[in-house]
Design an enzyme around this catalytic site. Structure first.
Site, short mmCIF file in Angstrom:
data_model
loop_
_atom_site.label_atom_id
_atom_site.label_comp_id
_atom_site.label_asym_id
_atom_site.label_seq_id
_atom_site.Cartn_x
_atom_site.Cartn_y
_atom_site.Cartn_z
N ARG A 1 -0.70 -8.69 13.40
CA ARG A 1 -1.26 -7.69 12.47
C ARG A 1 -2.05 -8.37 11.36
O ARG A 1 -3.10 -7.87 10.93
CB ARG A 1 -0.13 -6.83 11.91
CG ARG A 1 0.38 -5.84 12.96
CD ARG A 1 1.81 -5.38 12.73
NE ARG A 1 2.00 -4.71 11.46
CZ ARG A 1 3.19 -4.53 10.89
NH1 ARG A 1 4.29 -4.97 11.48
NH2 ARG A 1 3.27 -3.90 9.75
N ARG B 1 11.08 -0.28 11.33
CA ARG B 1 10.02 -0.11 12.32
C ARG B 1 10.13 -1.16 13.42
O ARG B 1 10.38 -2.33 13.12
CB ARG B 1 8.66 -0.24 11.64
CG ARG B 1 8.29 1.00 10.84
CD ARG B 1 7.12 0.79 9.93
NE ARG B 1 6.01 0.04 10.53
CZ ARG B 1 4.87 -0.21 9.90
NH1 ARG B 1 4.69 0.22 8.67
NH2 ARG B 1 3.92 -0.90 10.49
N ARG C 1 -9.77 0.57 8.70
CA ARG C 1 -9.37 -0.79 9.05
C ARG C 1 -10.45 -1.54 9.81
O ARG C 1 -10.26 -2.71 10.13
CB ARG C 1 -8.13 -0.73 9.93
CG ARG C 1 -6.79 -0.95 9.23
CD ARG C 1 -5.70 -0.74 10.26
NE ARG C 1 -4.47 -1.41 10.02
CZ ARG C 1 -3.39 -0.85 9.45
NH1 ARG C 1 -3.44 0.37 9.00
NH2 ARG C 1 -2.28 -1.53 9.34
N LYS D 1 0.83 -1.21 0.00
CA LYS D 1 0.00 0.00 0.00
C LYS D 1 0.86 1.27 0.00
O LYS D 1 0.67 2.17 -0.80
CB LYS D 1 -0.93 0.02 1.23
CG LYS D 1 -1.81 -1.22 1.37
CD LYS D 1 -2.68 -1.17 2.62
CE LYS D 1 -1.93 -1.18 3.93
NZ LYS D 1 -1.18 -2.46 4.20
N ARG E 1 11.78 -4.80 5.20
CA ARG E 1 11.39 -3.42 4.88
C ARG E 1 12.21 -2.39 5.65
O ARG E 1 12.48 -2.54 6.82
CB ARG E 1 9.91 -3.25 5.24
CG ARG E 1 9.45 -1.80 5.32
CD ARG E 1 7.97 -1.65 5.23
NE ARG E 1 7.23 -2.17 6.36
CZ ARG E 1 5.90 -2.20 6.41
NH1 ARG E 1 5.18 -1.78 5.39
NH2 ARG E 1 5.30 -2.69 7.47
P1 ADP Z 1 1.12 -1.78 7.71
O1 ADP Z 1 0.92 -0.99 6.46
O2 ADP Z 1 2.41 -2.50 7.75
O3 ADP Z 1 -0.05 -2.62 8.07
P2 ADP Z 1 0.65 0.68 9.19
O4 ADP Z 1 1.81 1.60 9.12
O5 ADP Z 1 -0.53 0.98 8.33
O6 ADP Z 1 1.20 -0.78 8.94
O7 ADP Z 1 0.13 0.58 10.70
C1 ADP Z 1 1.01 0.33 11.76
C2 ADP Z 1 0.21 0.20 13.05
O8 ADP Z 1 -0.45 1.44 13.33
C3 ADP Z 1 -0.90 -0.83 13.03
O9 ADP Z 1 -0.44 -2.14 13.36
C4 ADP Z 1 -1.85 -0.28 14.11
O10 ADP Z 1 -1.34 -0.53 15.41
C5 ADP Z 1 -1.76 1.23 13.87
N1 ADP Z 1 -2.75 1.70 12.87
C6 ADP Z 1 -2.48 2.25 11.66
N2 ADP Z 1 -3.62 2.59 11.01
C7 ADP Z 1 -4.64 2.21 11.84
C8 ADP Z 1 -6.05 2.25 11.74
N3 ADP Z 1 -6.67 2.74 10.65
N4 ADP Z 1 -6.77 1.79 12.78
C9 ADP Z 1 -6.18 1.30 13.88
N5 ADP Z 1 -4.86 1.20 14.05
C10 ADP Z 1 -4.08 1.66 13.04
P1 ADP Z 2 2.24 -1.83 3.24
O1 ADP Z 2 2.22 -0.32 3.19
O2 ADP Z 2 1.06 -2.44 2.56
O3 ADP Z 2 2.44 -2.36 4.63
P2 ADP Z 2 4.82 -1.56 1.84
O4 ADP Z 2 4.46 -0.75 0.65
O5 ADP Z 2 5.56 -0.89 2.93
O6 ADP Z 2 3.51 -2.33 2.40
O7 ADP Z 2 5.67 -2.83 1.30
C1 ADP Z 2 6.27 -3.75 2.22
C2 ADP Z 2 7.69 -4.07 1.75
O8 ADP Z 2 7.63 -4.85 0.55
C3 ADP Z 2 8.54 -2.85 1.42
O9 ADP Z 2 9.87 -3.10 1.83
C4 ADP Z 2 8.44 -2.73 -0.10
O10 ADP Z 2 9.64 -2.17 -0.66
C5 ADP Z 2 8.25 -4.17 -0.55
N1 ADP Z 2 7.31 -4.28 -1.68
C6 ADP Z 2 6.19 -3.53 -1.94
N2 ADP Z 2 5.56 -3.96 -3.05
C7 ADP Z 2 6.27 -5.02 -3.51
C8 ADP Z 2 6.12 -5.91 -4.64
N3 ADP Z 2 5.10 -5.78 -5.50
N4 ADP Z 2 7.05 -6.89 -4.78
C9 ADP Z 2 8.08 -7.03 -3.91
N5 ADP Z 2 8.27 -6.23 -2.83
C10 ADP Z 2 7.38 -5.24 -2.62
#
Ligand code: ADP
Ligand code: ADP
Ligand code: ZN
Length: 215
Positions: free
Chosen positions: A172, A161, A88, A13, A127
């Site tokens: 998660r 992170r 979410r 994302k 990541r």
């Molecule tokens: P990822 O994209 O890896 O799932 P995020 O950066 O979106 O992680 O979120 C990291 C953490 O922040 C989540 O595990 C949760 O604890 C909190 N968080 C983020 N967005 C939300 C949301 N919309 N509702 C509740 N908790 C959230």
């Molecule tokens: P999210 O925001 O959904 O948690 P990220 O965009 O941070 O996910 O992606 C998670 C990790 O995977 C990052 O290190 C990113 O560089 C890598 N990544 C993202 N998209 C792809 C893909 N299509 N193929 C391989 N690696 C990816």
């Protein structure tokens, strides 16, 4: 245009949102990024969110919908928004409708990134991001063009992170399955959901999203 990028942690994302920001001038509203900024700044919201985030659980609906409302108020009405990591839960989806409606905005697309869960641990544990500008990288799948130097800003410091470890990722993912995946039918009923193969490489995913958004 207002769109939601939906998918489990590590689906891509943030990566795709950063591309849309660079290529289309949209704004990325990532509740995860905003919560991490609040934790770092030690605000009351950050103090409440820190332990919850470290455990991989969800921060309260009130907090995240509050920060999304504040962020929307800072944008001009023409600016397109990418919601990344929000909503979410079903109550957050309801709040988003209200927040958008009050501001004369509407939701155009919900794009679900479909991924194989087994690949996500690998994506998340590899990541890292630029400490200066936040550009996202991966140990194997997205390395900077020059080793140790951010492509976007030339920065040389990077960070990982605290919640990007295997154990927290499992929590998660369980939260995603239990609380987030069930909101898709709300948007399916409106005919605005598109699915993209999130296992394809980053450029191919970006191209598929481009096809959905058009222009
Ligand atoms: P990822 O994209 O890896 O799932 P995020 O950066 O979106 O992680 O979120 C990291 C953490 O922040 C989540 O595990 C949760 O604890 C909190 N968080 C983020 N967005 C939300 C949301 N919309 N509702 C509740 N908790 C959230
Ligand atoms: P999210 O925001 O959904 O948690 P990220 O965009 O941070 O996910 O992606 C998670 C990790 O995977 C990052 O290190 C990113 O560089 C890598 N990544 C993202 N998209 C792809 C893909 N299509 N193929 C391989 N690696 C990816
Ligand atoms: Zn950078």
């Amino acid at each position: 245009m207002n769109i939601i990028l939906l998918g489990p942690p590590g689906a891509g994302k943030g990566t795709q949102a950063q591309r849309l920001v660079a290529e289309r001038g949209m704004v990325q509203l990532s509740t995860g990024d905003m919560l991490r900024a609040a934790v770092k700044a030690g605000t009351p919201t950050g103090l409440k969110a820190k332990a919850v985030m470290e455990a991989g659980e969800l921060v309260s609906d009130e907090i995240v919908s509050g920060i999304i409302g504040e962020a929307l108020d800072k944008l001009s009405p023409e600016t397109g928004v990418i919601f990344d990591g929000y909503p979410r839960t079903a109550p957050q989806a309801e709040s988003l409708d209200a927040l958008l409606g009050e501001r004369g905005r509407q939701l155009d697309h919900v794009i679900e990134l479909e991924v194989d869960e087994d690949a996500l641990v690998d994506r998340i544990t590899g990541r890292y991001t630029c400490a200066t500008c936040g550009a996202g990288y991966h140990d194997r799948y997205k390395q900077p063009k020059v080793a140790g130097v951010c492509d976007t800003c030339g920065g040389t410091e990077f960070k990982r992170r605290p919640d990007d470890n295997e154990e927290t990722v499992r929590t998660r993912m369980a939260e995603y399955r239990a609380k987030t995946a069930p909101i898709l039918p709300i948007y399916e009923a409106r005919g605005i959901v598109s699915r993209v193969d999130g296992m394809a490489d980053i450029d191919a995913v970006a191209a598929a999203i481009g096809d959905i958004l058009g222009g």
